[in-house]
Design a protein around this motif. Sequence first.
Motif, PDB file in Angstrom:
ATOM      1  N   ARG A 183       0.333  -0.877   0.262  1.00 26.56           N
ATOM      2  CA  ARG A 183       0.184  -0.458   0.199  1.00 26.56           C
ATOM      3  C   ARG A 183       1.123   1.442  -0.024  1.00 26.56           C
ATOM      4  O   ARG A 183       1.026   2.536  -0.287  1.00 26.56           O
ATOM      5  N   ILE A 239       0.612   4.459  -2.790  1.00 26.57           N
ATOM      6  CA  ILE A 239       0.185   5.789  -2.671  1.00 26.57           C
ATOM      7  C   ILE A 239       1.309   6.185  -3.048  1.00 26.57           C
ATOM      8  O   ILE A 239       1.042   7.800  -3.390  1.00 26.57           O
ATOM      9  N   TYR A 295       2.457   2.852   6.820  1.00 25.43           N
ATOM     10  CA  TYR A 295       1.156   4.030   7.744  1.00 25.43           C
ATOM     11  C   TYR A 295       1.602   5.482   7.437  1.00 25.43           C
ATOM     12  O   TYR A 295       0.863   6.588   7.548  1.00 25.43           O
ATOM     13  N   ILE A 299       0.195   8.061   5.500  1.00 25.23           N
ATOM     14  CA  ILE A 299      -0.668   9.161   5.686  1.00 25.23           C
ATOM     15  C   ILE A 299      -0.592  10.808   5.787  1.00 25.23           C
ATOM     16  O   ILE A 299      -0.981  11.510   4.473  1.00 25.23           O
ATOM     17  N   ILE A 320      -1.244  11.642   1.986  1.00 22.55           N
ATOM     18  CA  ILE A 320      -2.897  11.142   1.423  1.00 22.55           C
ATOM     19  C   ILE A 320      -2.761  12.770   2.190  1.00 22.55           C
ATOM     20  O   ILE A 320      -3.838  13.549   1.191  1.00 22.55           O
ATOM     21  N   ARG A 343      -8.535  11.865  -1.487  1.00 22.68           N
ATOM     22  CA  ARG A 343      -8.569  11.593  -0.239  1.00 22.68           C
ATOM     23  C   ARG A 343      -9.215   9.959   0.061  1.00 22.68           C
ATOM     24  O   ARG A 343      -8.521   9.692   0.407  1.00 22.68           O
ATOM     25  N   TYR A 344     -10.325  10.366  -0.363  1.00 22.05           N
ATOM     26  CA  TYR A 344     -11.115   9.283   0.195  1.00 22.05           C
ATOM     27  C   TYR A 344     -10.524   7.689  -0.515  1.00 22.05           C
ATOM     28  O   TYR A 344     -10.405   7.234  -0.099  1.00 22.05           O
ATOM     29  N   PHE A 354      -7.213   6.178   0.767  1.00 19.79           N
ATOM     30  CA  PHE A 354      -7.310   5.963   2.222  1.00 19.79           C
ATOM     31  C   PHE A 354      -7.883   4.878   2.067  1.00 19.79           C
ATOM     32  O   PHE A 354      -7.909   3.530   2.886  1.00 19.79           O
ATOM     33  N   SER A 355      -9.202   4.643   1.166  1.00 20.46           N
ATOM     34  CA  SER A 355      -9.536   3.437   1.116  1.00 20.46           C
ATOM     35  C   SER A 355      -9.694   2.228   0.935  1.00 20.46           C
ATOM     36  O   SER A 355      -9.966   1.370   1.122  1.00 20.46           O
ATOM     37  N   CYS A 392      -7.181   1.341   1.693  1.00 21.63           N
ATOM     38  CA  CYS A 392      -5.945   1.462   2.780  1.00 21.63           C
ATOM     39  C   CYS A 392      -7.164   0.615   4.329  1.00 21.63           C
ATOM     40  O   CYS A 392      -6.384  -0.360   5.008  1.00 21.63           O
ATOM     41  N   GLY A 393      -8.168   1.129   4.311  1.00 24.46           N
ATOM     42  CA  GLY A 393      -9.154   0.734   4.817  1.00 24.46           C
ATOM     43  C   GLY A 393      -9.582  -0.888   6.079  1.00 24.46           C
ATOM     44  O   GLY A 393      -9.028  -0.953   6.586  1.00 24.46           O
TER      45      GLY A 393
END
Length: 312
Positions: free
Chosen positions: A125, A129, A221, A225, A228, A237-238, A241-242, A244-245
């Motif tokens: 991830r 990202i 992370y 973050i 992001i 951003r959403y 982050f989604s 990685c949720g």
Amino acid sequence: MMNIKMQNITHVSEFYLLRVSDDPELQPILCGLFLCMYLISVLGNLLIILTVISDSHLHTPMYFFLSFLSLADIGFISSTVPNMVADLQIHSSVISFVGCLTQMSLFVTFACMDSMLLTVMAYDRFVAICHPLYYTIIMSPCRCGILVLASFLASLFESLLHNFIALQLKCFKDVEITNFFCHPSQLLRLACNNTFNNSILTYVIGIILGVFPLSGILVSYFKIISSILRITSSGGRYKAFSTCGSHLAVVCLFYGTGLGEYFGSILSRSSGNNVVASLMYTVVTPMLNPFIYSLRNQDIGSSLKRLHLCVI
């Protein structure tokens, strides 16, 4: 009598595991409950593997690692629960010394495999990202295979080290293990020779193969973050982050229950606390992982729906 007792303790051929319940009326209920939880976990993780294999859209590094994580979860829960269910059914908690070492080896191997794979997925991830342009180059099929193989070899190495320590134990103060499976810390607690050196070695192994993977996840992370937060659009951003949720939820569940079980087995003298913490770690966590990925991951959810329609 003293010599006979010492001889029996010195040459241990079997141990007595702690039953989840000694109530005869409650045991059949618990047996059915844990059997259902085990089947749900195995079928759920097998469904994740089948979905990843059958859907070409999921043939990416992220889901490649997820399929191996599901496979490790099946082995993880299978190392403890079937034996516990059998003990409840036949009303016996005896396990041979060889059986105890085998169970401990499988438990350590798959627990470490889970930890390593979660770290690899966090790295995946991070690359996706923070370095999206180089993602296909960095996370090539060859490198993904090497990362999975390295995770397995590290897990096998830790298991062999724990077995080596256990085989050095020649004398035991007791043969009753205060848990429903053979945990490495429980064997060390029963030992009466070189417990300090063995404990130090066990803690060092735990730090190297437990704390380091968690540190890798936290560093990944932190960078994720940070990246992001630099994205200007809220939609971007959403979306970032989604992805990685689901993984972040599984990490919190795994390490939250794992640390509770680890420190509980070392610090707590209460058998009840040990059993509850161990049940959360070894039964609940692998059972919930498929649901977390199914509910929080749109790709998995869509693929499951397509798979369901094909079956119908």
